[in-house]
Design a protein around this motif. Structure first.
Motif, PDB file in Angstrom:
ATOM      1  N   ALA A 134       2.210 -13.035   3.802  1.00  0.00           N
ATOM      2  CA  ALA A 134       1.119 -12.840   4.751  1.00  0.00           C
ATOM      3  C   ALA A 134       0.841 -11.358   4.982  1.00  0.00           C
ATOM      4  O   ALA A 134      -0.317 -10.921   5.053  1.00  0.00           O
ATOM      5  N   HIS A 135       1.914 -10.554   5.097  1.00  0.00           N
ATOM      6  CA  HIS A 135       1.742  -9.113   5.276  1.00  0.00           C
ATOM      7  C   HIS A 135       1.116  -8.477   4.030  1.00  0.00           C
ATOM      8  O   HIS A 135       0.302  -7.548   4.142  1.00  0.00           O
ATOM      9  N   LYS A 136       1.485  -8.964   2.856  1.00  0.00           N
ATOM     10  CA  LYS A 136       0.892  -8.432   1.624  1.00  0.00           C
ATOM     11  C   LYS A 136      -0.619  -8.672   1.596  1.00  0.00           C
ATOM     12  O   LYS A 136      -1.386  -7.817   1.171  1.00  0.00           O
ATOM     13  N   ILE A 137      -1.024  -9.843   2.057  1.00  0.00           N
ATOM     14  CA  ILE A 137      -2.448 -10.141   2.111  1.00  0.00           C
ATOM     15  C   ILE A 137      -3.134  -9.260   3.150  1.00  0.00           C
ATOM     16  O   ILE A 137      -4.229  -8.719   2.925  1.00  0.00           O
ATOM     17  N   ALA A 138      -2.477  -9.079   4.310  1.00  0.00           N
ATOM     18  CA  ALA A 138      -3.064  -8.270   5.384  1.00  0.00           C
ATOM     19  C   ALA A 138      -3.328  -6.840   4.938  1.00  0.00           C
ATOM     20  O   ALA A 138      -4.319  -6.218   5.344  1.00  0.00           O
ATOM     21  N   PHE A 139      -2.457  -6.307   4.082  1.00  0.00           N
ATOM     22  CA  PHE A 139      -2.605  -4.924   3.631  1.00  0.00           C
ATOM     23  C   PHE A 139      -3.036  -4.826   2.165  1.00  0.00           C
ATOM     24  O   PHE A 139      -2.954  -3.749   1.564  1.00  0.00           O
ATOM     25  N   ALA A 140      -3.539  -5.931   1.610  1.00  0.00           N
ATOM     26  CA  ALA A 140      -3.960  -5.930   0.204  1.00  0.00           C
ATOM     27  C   ALA A 140      -4.983  -4.843  -0.119  1.00  0.00           C
ATOM     28  O   ALA A 140      -4.883  -4.193  -1.171  1.00  0.00           O
ATOM     29  N   PRO A 141      -5.976  -4.573   0.761  1.00  0.00           N
ATOM     30  CA  PRO A 141      -6.922  -3.492   0.446  1.00  0.00           C
ATOM     31  C   PRO A 141      -6.260  -2.124   0.332  1.00  0.00           C
ATOM     32  O   PRO A 141      -6.702  -1.279  -0.448  1.00  0.00           O
ATOM     33  N   PHE A 142      -5.183  -1.898   1.111  1.00  0.00           N
ATOM     34  CA  PHE A 142      -4.465  -0.627   1.023  1.00  0.00           C
ATOM     35  C   PHE A 142      -3.804  -0.476  -0.350  1.00  0.00           C
ATOM     36  O   PHE A 142      -3.863   0.594  -0.971  1.00  0.00           O
ATOM     37  N   VAL A 143      -3.178  -1.552  -0.810  1.00  0.00           N
ATOM     38  CA  VAL A 143      -2.514  -1.513  -2.117  1.00  0.00           C
ATOM     39  C   VAL A 143      -3.545  -1.320  -3.223  1.00  0.00           C
ATOM     40  O   VAL A 143      -3.354  -0.522  -4.148  1.00  0.00           O
ATOM     41  N   PHE A 144      -4.653  -2.051  -3.122  1.00  0.00           N
ATOM     42  CA  PHE A 144      -5.703  -1.931  -4.140  1.00  0.00           C
ATOM     43  C   PHE A 144      -6.223  -0.503  -4.224  1.00  0.00           C
ATOM     44  O   PHE A 144      -6.329   0.066  -5.318  1.00  0.00           O
ATOM     45  N   GLN A 145      -6.542   0.098  -3.091  1.00  0.00           N
ATOM     46  CA  GLN A 145      -7.077   1.459  -3.107  1.00  0.00           C
ATOM     47  C   GLN A 145      -6.030   2.468  -3.566  1.00  0.00           C
ATOM     48  O   GLN A 145      -6.372   3.475  -4.196  1.00  0.00           O
ATOM     49  N   ALA A 146      -4.765   2.195  -3.279  1.00  0.00           N
ATOM     50  CA  ALA A 146      -3.703   3.061  -3.794  1.00  0.00           C
ATOM     51  C   ALA A 146      -3.664   3.001  -5.318  1.00  0.00           C
ATOM     52  O   ALA A 146      -3.519   4.033  -5.996  1.00  0.00           O
ATOM     53  N   VAL A 147      -3.816   1.796  -5.866  1.00  0.00           N
ATOM     54  CA  VAL A 147      -3.838   1.631  -7.322  1.00  0.00           C
ATOM     55  C   VAL A 147      -5.037   2.361  -7.924  1.00  0.00           C
ATOM     56  O   VAL A 147      -4.910   3.062  -8.939  1.00  0.00           O
ATOM     57  N   VAL A 148      -6.198   2.209  -7.305  1.00  0.00           N
ATOM     58  CA  VAL A 148      -7.396   2.911  -7.788  1.00  0.00           C
ATOM     59  C   VAL A 148      -7.159   4.414  -7.798  1.00  0.00           C
ATOM     60  O   VAL A 148      -7.489   5.112  -8.767  1.00  0.00           O
TER      61      VAL A 148
END
Length: 353
Positions: A15-29
């Motif tokens: 659930a926490h991974k989903i909550a912060f998924a945009p942060f991880v995505f933008q970090a990858v970008v």
């Protein structure tokens, strides 16, 4: 609960991974754009590379590189070895160098990301409310020729990636019988029309699409030297009374119908049926969510449905085969052949009832 086998602590982590998924995505970008992934991968046989060395070689601050690598490490995208140096994990490698993942990331970032913020509005109104982040059009198709070069590149690479791989097999299947005149509906940049013309030196192709797309498609046909057998017919399928010419023995619709609602698809197919004689064939090629061997393919298609909802038109999706088969029947067509094409696609060959 739908899944009682997962432990509460693991479910909370997900659930926490989903909550912060945009942060991880933008970090990858950012890690991709800044060259951090490339730098780490260059040192894969040298015992990895330290945070400080990455920062120095890329002229970035250790702080900036550090916050990106910390979240990447927590997300199993990079890892530190016994020397404390960074290496990419298998997931990190795919995020950087897998062609399909690369296409999906660029499409998400350059075309969809800002628009997805308006998803709830789109669900409420049935309109692509996120499209205003790209331009003031009623559907994205009206604005494709007006997107920025970077947005166009991401959109067309995404679109072509999921169709180009099947073209060779599709052409073999298509020309297993004589074809004299093909209507390529939703011709886009003209890729398939051009491939048809080069595959068969006698066939004529009429590309049917919006004016903006056709201008590019015809320019591409001229550049390919097939303009003498490729022509264009302008249409807006959402206009009051769309019509197409008669005379084609084959109507080709590849990854086109998913751009419309079921009622719009029925209208398109009915218009096509009216232009056909009893021997003409209408060929549909689609990626159906209920005909995928792998879960990740189904996941990608269902994510793409949200793009249609919030950005493309507000009312279409990637369909299940059973949904489209019902619409085909309602439009006065019958499926004569239903066969797999490539790894993910289905080819439906239809004729008038």
């Amino acid at each position: 609960m739908a899944n009682n086998s997962i432990k509460a602590i693991d479910a909370l982590e997900e659930a926490h991974k989903i909550a912060f998924a945009p942060f991880v995505f933008q970090a990858v970008v950012s890690l991709r754009k800044l060259g951090v992934f490339d730098k780490i991968f260059q040192h894969r046989k040298k015992g990895g590379i330290s945070l400080e060395a990455i920062a120095e070689e890329l002229s970035l601050s250790a702080y900036g590189v550090g916050v990106l690598l910390e979240i990447a490490e927590s997300s199993d995208i990079v890892e530190r070895n016994e020397l404390g140096n960074y290496e990419v994990t298998t997931t990190g490698y795919f995020l950087t160098y897998n062609e399909t993942v690369n296409v999906n990331i660029n499409f998400t970032q350059d075309v969809c990301y800002k628009g997805l913020f308006h998803l709830d509005e789109a669900i409420k109104t049935g309109k692509p409310e996120g499209l205003k982040e790209l331009g003031s059009w009623s559907t994205i198709y009206e604005g494709l020729s007006k997107l920025t070069p970077q947005q166009q590149k991401a959109w067309f690479e995404f679109d072509h990636h999921y169709s180009d791989d099947i073209f060779s097999e599709a052409l073999e299947m298509l020309f297993s019988k004589e074809r004299k005149h093909i209507f390529d509906i939703g011709a886009n940049t003209g890729k398939f029309s051009i491939r048809c013309s080069k595959f068969n030196n006698d066939v004529k192709v009429t590309m049917i699409d919006l004016p903006g797309q056709l201008a590019k498609a015809m320019a591409n046909a001229e550049e390919a030297g097939v303009q003498d057998r490729v022509s264009a017919y302008e249409i807006d399928w959402l206009s009051k009374d769309p019509k197409i010419p008669t005379g084609a023995d084959t109507i080709w619709l590849c990854q086109f119908l998913d751009c419309f609602s079921k009622s719009e698809i029925e209208n398109i197919l009915s218009v096509c049926a009216k232009s056909m004689d009893k021997n003409a064939e209408l060929i549909i090629v689609e990626t159906f969510t209920d005909r995928q061997r792998f879960d990740n393919a189904k996941f990608i298609l269902e994510a793409t449905s949200l793009y249609f909802t919030v950005l493309a038109n507000g009312n279409s999706k990637m369909y299940q085969a059973k949904e489209l088969l019902e619409v085909i029947d309602n439009a006065g067509l019958v499926v004569k052949e239903d066969k797999p094409l490539g790894e993910y696609h289905t080819m439906l060959v239809c004729q008038k009832k």
